[in-house]
Design a protein around this motif. Structure first.
Motif, PDB file in Angstrom:
ATOM      1  N   GLY A 108      33.091  31.642 -26.753  1.00  0.00           N
ATOM      2  CA  GLY A 108      32.749  30.252 -27.056  1.00  0.00           C
ATOM      3  C   GLY A 108      31.880  29.636 -25.981  1.00  0.00           C
ATOM      4  O   GLY A 108      31.238  28.609 -26.193  1.00  0.00           O
ATOM      5  N   LEU A 109      31.867  30.273 -24.818  1.00  0.00           N
ATOM      6  CA  LEU A 109      31.030  29.774 -23.723  1.00  0.00           C
ATOM      7  C   LEU A 109      30.757  30.899 -22.742  1.00  0.00           C
ATOM      8  O   LEU A 109      31.667  31.408 -22.093  1.00  0.00           O
ATOM      9  N   PHE A 110      29.511  31.306 -22.685  1.00  0.00           N
ATOM     10  CA  PHE A 110      29.087  32.270 -21.663  1.00  0.00           C
ATOM     11  C   PHE A 110      28.334  31.441 -20.630  1.00  0.00           C
ATOM     12  O   PHE A 110      27.247  30.945 -20.896  1.00  0.00           O
ATOM     13  N   THR A 137      26.068  31.308 -18.202  1.00  0.00           N
ATOM     14  CA  THR A 137      25.065  32.262 -17.690  1.00  0.00           C
ATOM     15  C   THR A 137      24.608  31.955 -16.265  1.00  0.00           C
ATOM     16  O   THR A 137      24.035  32.817 -15.602  1.00  0.00           O
ATOM     17  N   GLU A 138      24.869  30.741 -15.785  1.00  0.00           N
ATOM     18  CA  GLU A 138      24.438  30.434 -14.408  1.00  0.00           C
ATOM     19  C   GLU A 138      25.118  31.358 -13.408  1.00  0.00           C
ATOM     20  O   GLU A 138      24.608  31.597 -12.321  1.00  0.00           O
ATOM     21  N   PHE A 139      26.284  31.927 -13.776  1.00  0.00           N
ATOM     22  CA  PHE A 139      26.962  32.833 -12.845  1.00  0.00           C
ATOM     23  C   PHE A 139      26.139  34.104 -12.622  1.00  0.00           C
ATOM     24  O   PHE A 139      26.199  34.701 -11.562  1.00  0.00           O
ATOM     25  N   VAL A 141      26.105  31.621 -26.128  1.00  0.00           N
ATOM     26  CA  VAL A 141      25.588  31.718 -24.762  1.00  0.00           C
ATOM     27  C   VAL A 141      25.007  30.363 -24.379  1.00  0.00           C
ATOM     28  O   VAL A 141      24.171  29.809 -25.096  1.00  0.00           O
ATOM     29  N   ARG A 142      25.479  29.855 -23.272  1.00  0.00           N
ATOM     30  CA  ARG A 142      24.946  28.575 -22.787  1.00  0.00           C
ATOM     31  C   ARG A 142      23.794  28.859 -21.824  1.00  0.00           C
ATOM     32  O   ARG A 142      23.934  29.674 -20.911  1.00  0.00           O
ATOM     33  N   THR A 143      22.670  28.214 -22.050  1.00  0.00           N
ATOM     34  CA  THR A 143      21.561  28.402 -21.109  1.00  0.00           C
ATOM     35  C   THR A 143      22.012  27.869 -19.752  1.00  0.00           C
ATOM     36  O   THR A 143      22.910  27.041 -19.672  1.00  0.00           O
ATOM     37  N   ASP A 176      27.519  21.420  -8.085  1.00  0.00           N
ATOM     38  CA  ASP A 176      28.190  22.406  -7.227  1.00  0.00           C
ATOM     39  C   ASP A 176      27.713  23.831  -7.500  1.00  0.00           C
ATOM     40  O   ASP A 176      28.037  24.746  -6.755  1.00  0.00           O
ATOM     41  N   LYS A 177      26.944  24.027  -8.568  1.00  0.00           N
ATOM     42  CA  LYS A 177      26.461  25.377  -8.856  1.00  0.00           C
ATOM     43  C   LYS A 177      24.989  25.489  -8.446  1.00  0.00           C
ATOM     44  O   LYS A 177      24.089  25.413  -9.279  1.00  0.00           O
ATOM     45  N   SER A 178      24.791  25.613  -7.137  1.00  0.00           N
ATOM     46  CA  SER A 178      23.411  25.678  -6.658  1.00  0.00           C
ATOM     47  C   SER A 178      23.031  27.140  -6.415  1.00  0.00           C
ATOM     48  O   SER A 178      23.889  28.017  -6.358  1.00  0.00           O
ATOM     49  N   CYS A 215      19.285  16.128 -11.365  1.00  0.00           N
ATOM     50  CA  CYS A 215      18.480  17.100 -12.079  1.00  0.00           C
ATOM     51  C   CYS A 215      19.238  18.412 -12.168  1.00  0.00           C
ATOM     52  O   CYS A 215      19.162  19.250 -11.267  1.00  0.00           O
ATOM     53  N   ARG A 216      20.034  18.572 -13.170  1.00  0.00           N
ATOM     54  CA  ARG A 216      20.820  19.797 -13.348  1.00  0.00           C
ATOM     55  C   ARG A 216      20.750  20.228 -14.818  1.00  0.00           C
ATOM     56  O   ARG A 216      20.259  19.492 -15.673  1.00  0.00           O
ATOM     57  N   ALA A 217      21.269  21.416 -15.062  1.00  0.00           N
ATOM     58  CA  ALA A 217      21.420  21.939 -16.427  1.00  0.00           C
ATOM     59  C   ALA A 217      20.123  21.833 -17.230  1.00  0.00           C
ATOM     60  O   ALA A 217      19.069  22.257 -16.762  1.00  0.00           O
ATOM     61  N   VAL A 232      32.531  20.828 -27.279  1.00  0.00           N
ATOM     62  CA  VAL A 232      32.821  19.710 -26.366  1.00  0.00           C
ATOM     63  C   VAL A 232      33.209  20.253 -24.996  1.00  0.00           C
ATOM     64  O   VAL A 232      34.167  21.022 -24.862  1.00  0.00           O
ATOM     65  N   GLY A 233      32.458  19.852 -23.988  1.00  0.00           N
ATOM     66  CA  GLY A 233      32.750  20.250 -22.602  1.00  0.00           C
ATOM     67  C   GLY A 233      33.633  19.172 -21.993  1.00  0.00           C
ATOM     68  O   GLY A 233      33.141  18.184 -21.442  1.00  0.00           O
ATOM     69  N   THR A 234      34.938  19.355 -22.115  1.00  0.00           N
ATOM     70  CA  THR A 234      35.839  18.262 -21.703  1.00  0.00           C
ATOM     71  C   THR A 234      35.852  18.048 -20.189  1.00  0.00           C
ATOM     72  O   THR A 234      36.254  16.985 -19.729  1.00  0.00           O
ATOM     73  N   ASN A 235      35.394  19.061 -19.425  1.00  0.00           N
ATOM     74  CA  ASN A 235      35.432  18.896 -17.964  1.00  0.00           C
ATOM     75  C   ASN A 235      34.418  17.846 -17.523  1.00  0.00           C
ATOM     76  O   ASN A 235      34.748  16.901 -16.802  1.00  0.00           O
ATOM     77  N   ASP A 236      33.184  18.018 -17.978  1.00  0.00           N
ATOM     78  CA  ASP A 236      32.182  17.017 -17.617  1.00  0.00           C
ATOM     79  C   ASP A 236      32.373  15.738 -18.414  1.00  0.00           C
ATOM     80  O   ASP A 236      32.142  14.642 -17.905  1.00  0.00           O
ATOM     81  N   LEU A 237      32.819  15.885 -19.667  1.00  0.00           N
ATOM     82  CA  LEU A 237      33.019  14.667 -20.473  1.00  0.00           C
ATOM     83  C   LEU A 237      34.070  13.765 -19.795  1.00  0.00           C
ATOM     84  O   LEU A 237      33.920  12.545 -19.770  1.00  0.00           O
TER      85      LEU A 237
HETATM   86  C1  PEP Z   1      32.595  21.435 -19.334  1.00  0.00           C
HETATM   87  O1  PEP Z   1      31.922  20.644 -18.671  1.00  0.00           O
HETATM   88  O2  PEP Z   1      33.626  21.100 -19.931  1.00  0.00           O
HETATM   89  C2  PEP Z   1      32.209  22.860 -19.435  1.00  0.00           C
HETATM   90  C3  PEP Z   1      32.845  23.662 -20.246  1.00  0.00           C
HETATM   91  O3  PEP Z   1      31.206  23.317 -18.655  1.00  0.00           O
HETATM   92  P1  PEP Z   1      31.342  23.547 -17.073  1.00  0.00           P
HETATM   93  O4  PEP Z   1      32.801  23.504 -16.740  1.00  0.00           O
HETATM   94  O5  PEP Z   1      30.727  24.840 -16.771  1.00  0.00           O
HETATM   95  O6  PEP Z   1      30.595  22.395 -16.503  1.00  0.00           O
END
Ligand code: PEP
Ligand code: MG
Length: 541
Positions: free
Chosen positions: A290-292, A294-296, A328-330, A336-338, A354-356, A448-453
């Protein structure tokens, strides 16, 4: 016995020797007070020590992973003895600089020279030069090497960057405890992805733990115990048994379908960042990816991974999943992911800077390299492409234009790709959730990316333990935005998934399904627990 409380970041319990990880920058003096001969001697002694260390690592690596992977250490042993390395350092020593300063300056010059050759193999060697120069400098200054020990240990650190966590040999890490960090920080997410018990945000109390002392880490209740007595020991054994029994009881769910008790099909997918994670996902019965993240791949590399290198990874993952969907997420670079090799400039608020997708749309060459690799890999399975941090419709449209442009270029190059690729967006900026009715008309799916949301809805930094209670997807404000997004997805006949950390919490499974969410993506180690929950739910009641 003394107990330190932190944030329960990754379930499980472990007992072992504490290893205190120091990550301070080393202070280096430039001008030498010694003679050039003495500095040269110091340099040669340090090279001997570093070479011994590398030789030990080579032997360990042969045992652990085989001789081909150990070749990297052979190359480093040769490099440390090479005239090129010695000459570049000597040149600085002869200008009156300390040996450590000369090693740093000499290696930087050597790295630049290798880089400028433009030759892939030589360019990759810059990482080895950096590695050996770090070892020599540490040997010169008597600073302990921060290679993690090759015995099982519990890692104690102030905080860990995602890039540091990725680089570690996780097979020896029994658990992680940090004084900083929050539930949604990427180190916590990585620990969950790897199934390593972790407690983060423990504060300064963590400093009382002595290096080498035996401690217990409980990632389920968020505690770290030192000075273990008999009672604590017995309790540890009991909890460990309980945890293992629970884990084993879930095994039978591996091959069972993810379907509710009244017959609604749900996809329970995995969040991955590497081929190892993809393997763990399959072993835990994932219905797809559901989420790759790819930045890793970019973070593990010493330079931007080429189209070819990325193509190979995406192709392998698609083949591993044999026709199951792989989203796959571009790349989501920034905050924090520099990347050490990418200068994004200094920003006051990089998480909102300026990210993502903002980086991708400003760097069409980089973006197209990734899209081309993805399109080419699409022939080998069921690929879906997803864009991170989408905030306005214009961005989604620009991404789709970019995909069309890449398709035309691949046609010109005579390369094949599937024409049947779903294109979706991450809903992780409140603006996208609020405008989800409009997005639903132009995207094939939402995730839905609940972490950033949570971070942006609650205005609470996801990496800051002090506001961890606010940066929480179970906050009503965040849940309402997820509900709105799912409602608009259903109304427009598109799939709504959740790939933030909330998706892996069985306490919220029913709530999400009732909102209309039909795909949940999580750490591979949460899949079976959530599948168990899904199979108990009736949506018709
Ligand atoms: C999110 O923001 O909920 C998410 C899945 O992406 P990441 O944790 O990589 O920012
Ligand atoms: Mg995100």
């Amino acid at each position: 016995m003394s107990v330190i409380s932190g944030i329960a970041a990754s379930k499980g319990i472990a007992k072992g020797a504490a290893y205190i990880y120091h990550q301070n920058e080393i202070d280096i003096t430039e001008a030498s007070k010694l003679s050039q001969e003495s500095e040269l001697e110091r340099f040669k002694d340090a090279c001997d020590k570093a070479a011994e260390e590398i030789s030990r690592l080579r032997i360990d690596a042969i045992e652990a992973v085989g001789s081909s992977e150990a070749q990297i250490f052979e190359a480093q042993e040769m490099m440390i003895r090479s005239p090129d390395f010695e000459d570049s350092v000597q040149e600085w020593i002869s200008r009156g600089k300390t040996a450590e300063y000369s090693v740093r300056a000499g290696s930087e010059a050597l790295e630049k020279m290798l880089y400028e050759t433009g030759d892939d193999y030589l360019m990759e060697r810059t990482a080895d030069v950096r590695d050996i120069s770090g070892r020599v400098i540490r040997a010169l200054l008597g600073v302990r090497n921060e290679d993690l020990p090759d015995f099982p240990h519990i890692l104690i650190a102030e905080d860990l960057l995602p890039s540091q966590t990725i680089a570690m040999d996780k097979t020896k890490i029994l658990g992680i405890a940090t004084s900083r960090g929050a539930y949604n920080s990427h180190t916590a997410i990585l620990a969950r992805t790897l199934g390593i018990p972790a407690v983060v945000g423990c504060g300064d109390m963590i400093k009382v733990i002595r290096d080498g002392s035996e401690i217990i880490i409980n990632g389920t209740d968020g505690t770290v115990q030192s000075e273990i007595d008999e009672t604590a020991e017995r309790e540890f054994e009991r909890l460990k048994r309980e945890f293992d029994e629970h884990k084993n009881s879930l095994e039978k769910l591996k091959d069972m379908p993810s379907v509710t008790a009244d017959g609604s099909e749900i996809e329970i997918c995995a969040n991955i960042g590497s081929l190892e994670d993809a393997q763990a996902a399959l072993e835990n019965g994932a219905d797809g990816v559901g989420l790759f993240r790819t930045e890793f791949l970019y973070m593990e590399s010493t330079d931007f991974p080429s189209e070819e290198a990325q193509f190979e990874v995406y192709k392998t993952v698609l083949e591993m999943f044999k026709g199951k969907r792989v989203i796959v997420r571009t790349f989501d670079i920034g905050a924090d992911k520099s990347l050490p090799y990418m200068d994004l400039g200094n920003e006051e608020n990089p998480a909102m800077g300026c990210r993502a997708i903002r980086v991708c749309l400003n760097n069409s060459v980089l973006f197209k390299t990734q899209l081309n690799a993805l399109l080419r890999a699409s022939k080998y399975g069921r690929l879906a492409i997803m864009f991170p941090m989408i905030s306005e419709l214009k961005e989604l449209r620009a991404c789709k234009d970019m995909i069309r442009e890449c398709m035309r270029e691949l046609d010109d190059r005579g390369l094949e790709y599937s024409r049947d690729i779903e294109i979706g967006i991450m809903v992780e900026v409140p603006a996208a959730a609020v405008m989800s009715d409009e997005f639903a008309r132009e995207a094939d799916f939402f995730s839905v990316g609940t972490n950033d949301l949570s971070q942006f809805t609650m205005a609470a930094d996801r990496t800051n333990e002090k506001v961890n209670y606010l940066c929480d997807a179970s906050q009503e404000a965040v849940l309402r935005l997820i509900g709105l997004t799912a409602k608009n997805a259903v109304a427009n006949g598109i799939l709504c998934g959740v790939c933030g950390e909330l998706a892996g919490d069985p306490e919220y499974t029913e709530k999400l399904l009732r909102m209309g969410v039909r795909e949940l993506s999580m750490s591979p180690f949460s899949i079976l627990e959530v599948r168990k929950k899904v199979r108990e739910i009736r949506l018709d009641q």
